[in-house]
Design a protein around this motif. Sequence first.
Motif, PDB file in Angstrom:
ATOM      1  N   GLU A 156      -0.045  14.902  -8.856  1.00 57.42           N
ATOM      2  CA  GLU A 156       0.893  13.934  -9.440  1.00 57.42           C
ATOM      3  C   GLU A 156       0.590  13.669 -10.910  1.00 57.42           C
ATOM      4  OE1 GLU A 156       1.612  10.555  -6.505  1.00 57.42           O
ATOM      5  OE2 GLU A 156       0.254  11.920  -5.467  1.00 57.42           O
TER       6      GLU A 156
ATOM      7  N   LYS B  70       9.946   9.391  -7.899  1.00 54.78           N
ATOM      8  CA  LYS B  70       9.191   8.436  -8.712  1.00 54.78           C
ATOM      9  C   LYS B  70      10.133   7.534  -9.517  1.00 54.78           C
ATOM     10  CE  LYS B  70       5.397   8.119 -11.898  1.00 54.78           C
ATOM     11  NZ  LYS B  70       4.517   8.738 -12.850  1.00 54.78           N
ATOM     12  N   HIS B 107       3.102  11.068  -0.839  1.00 55.63           N
ATOM     13  CA  HIS B 107       3.598  10.074  -1.793  1.00 55.63           C
ATOM     14  C   HIS B 107       5.091  10.255  -2.046  1.00 55.63           C
ATOM     15  CE1 HIS B 107      -0.636   9.090  -3.537  1.00 55.63           C
ATOM     16  NE2 HIS B 107      -0.433   8.594  -2.338  1.00 55.63           N
ATOM     17  N   ARG B 110       6.933   8.983   1.003  1.00 57.45           N
ATOM     18  CA  ARG B 110       6.873   7.511   1.023  1.00 57.45           C
ATOM     19  C   ARG B 110       7.881   6.916   0.034  1.00 57.45           C
ATOM     20  NH1 ARG B 110       4.642   3.785  -2.102  1.00 57.45           N
ATOM     21  NH2 ARG B 110       3.530   5.312  -3.356  1.00 57.45           N
ATOM     22  N   ASP B 122       1.236   2.842   2.815  1.00 51.90           N
ATOM     23  CA  ASP B 122       0.573   4.079   2.362  1.00 51.90           C
ATOM     24  C   ASP B 122      -0.864   4.091   2.873  1.00 51.90           C
ATOM     25  OD1 ASP B 122      -0.448   6.254   1.099  1.00 51.90           O
ATOM     26  OD2 ASP B 122       0.084   5.625  -0.930  1.00 51.90           O
TER      27      ASP B 122
END
Lengths: 346, 212
Positions: A156, B70, B107, B110, B122
Amino acid sequence: MKAMSSMERVLTSLQHKEPDRVPLLLSLTMHGAKMQGVSIQKYFSSPQLMAEAQVRMWKKYESDFLNSFTYSSAEVEAFGGSTIFYEDGPPNSGEPVIQALEDIESLEPPDVQTVKSLMVTIEATRRMKAAVGEEVPILGVTISPFSLPVMQMGFENYFDLLYSDMEHFRSLMKVNTEFQLQYANMLVEAGATAIVYFDPLSSTTIIPRAKFLETGFNIARDAVKRMHGPIVAHFASGRILPIVDKIIEAGFIGVSASVDEDLKILKKLAGGKLTLIGNLNGMEMPNWTAEQIDQNVRSAISDGARGGGFVLCDNHGEIPYQVSDETIQGIADASRKYGKYPLKRT
Amino acid sequence: MGKKEQLAEELEAALLAIDQDACRHIIMDDMADVPILSRIENAIVPALASIGVKWRNGDVALSQVYLSAKITDALLEEMLSSSHETLASRPKVAAVCLEDHHLLGIHVVRMVVRSSGYDVVDYGRMDLEPLVERVCRDEVDYLLISTLMLRSALRVEKLKEKLEERKCDACLIVGGAPFRYDASLWRRVGADFTSSSPSEALEFILSREGKR
């Protein structure tokens, strides 16, 4: 046709000519530990065990390559990273070593000679070369400077860097490129016949073509120019159809082929300029029946091997530990059964 | 094309171009008068679902999937911080990376499920035994499990067995490379569903919850 040595077979295919039969690359790393009756961790710390097992596996399965690759995070260990070992699977990289952008600013290319795990690989390569000479090609594997940060800083954080901070990205690439070049050339010097440039991040499964052109492509092209010896690009099952033209332009002589893509189309695009390496589905292999082995090997050879320029291989670059000896033997047997040139029309 | 569809399409294009300002403009300005849940249902969910389909078909890259999730996650936070609305705490959804060290996949899932209005706990990276304890203690309804290595994927079988021993009937949704490249693996390890894209996991939950 007179039977060829592994080296003759591979070199003929790389010249896009038909050898006696389709070359076979079995990406066996952890299986060497199984064969030697030791843990994966112990195996990857012993050049002697690795070299012995690679030669034994080559003879046993009558494959065409030796492979000195251990595990990806060995290269991150050079930057202070750690590795987590398992009993039944590939080692994982531990906590990222780059925790903040400032860490990139102070990063220096490590000296490979001071990194124990990499020197094991170098020494194993030397021993393999001493054992087989020019009879069998030996593959040395390095992680590309562009893909290494996935382990250095986490996926990430690296994506965030790649899309928002080109200045730090370039600094990191400069360090990684120097390091990777040093390591790759040491592998060649130790006896590696070719370098596998492992670059999954450049695959269009991971980044779009436009981003690749802006980043991974330039790094790969520069690396190929500066590395000694022939270089093969490997994308670890990732898709490459939209960037095949640039892989050729970068100067690679071969490329991994994913099971996600049509081998016939890839063959056409490779156009006698790139040797395709693939594309057996490693993830499915642990459960393949004898019929499935036969069918999958025959299909890959039929789609990719005509005219040479093809090496039968799994599509990820490492056969899972869970794949049985019977299955590996079955793949090797089927490759000889269906891979004899001239190929039969199917 | 209706206004709702047009906004969803515009949002998708902005997400794939990683244009945060354009995304923010659509959600916070163009849809300023629309209730938060409607913004989620009419724009965010369809945009992310379409991106998920394109990922599955190889038409968009993982970086675009990650950054889309994101961006929408950040927009969701911004919307929630300026309103009294909250994410649904039932069904209880948790996300975990089982015995692997690559957290990206979980991630992204989620963030995508959260962007549909469900809160997701998480769990990060966990080993099997503590995970069983936590799932039982938290009375999890849906456990999203991400794996990268085959050995971790095979551990799901043990997880299922341990959860059943504890009479815990959490629905196991698995994803990651081992499941993507071996289409029947999820059944063999006893999972309830596999999703080849984050939005597919979301669609499964929505469908089970009778919202579709």
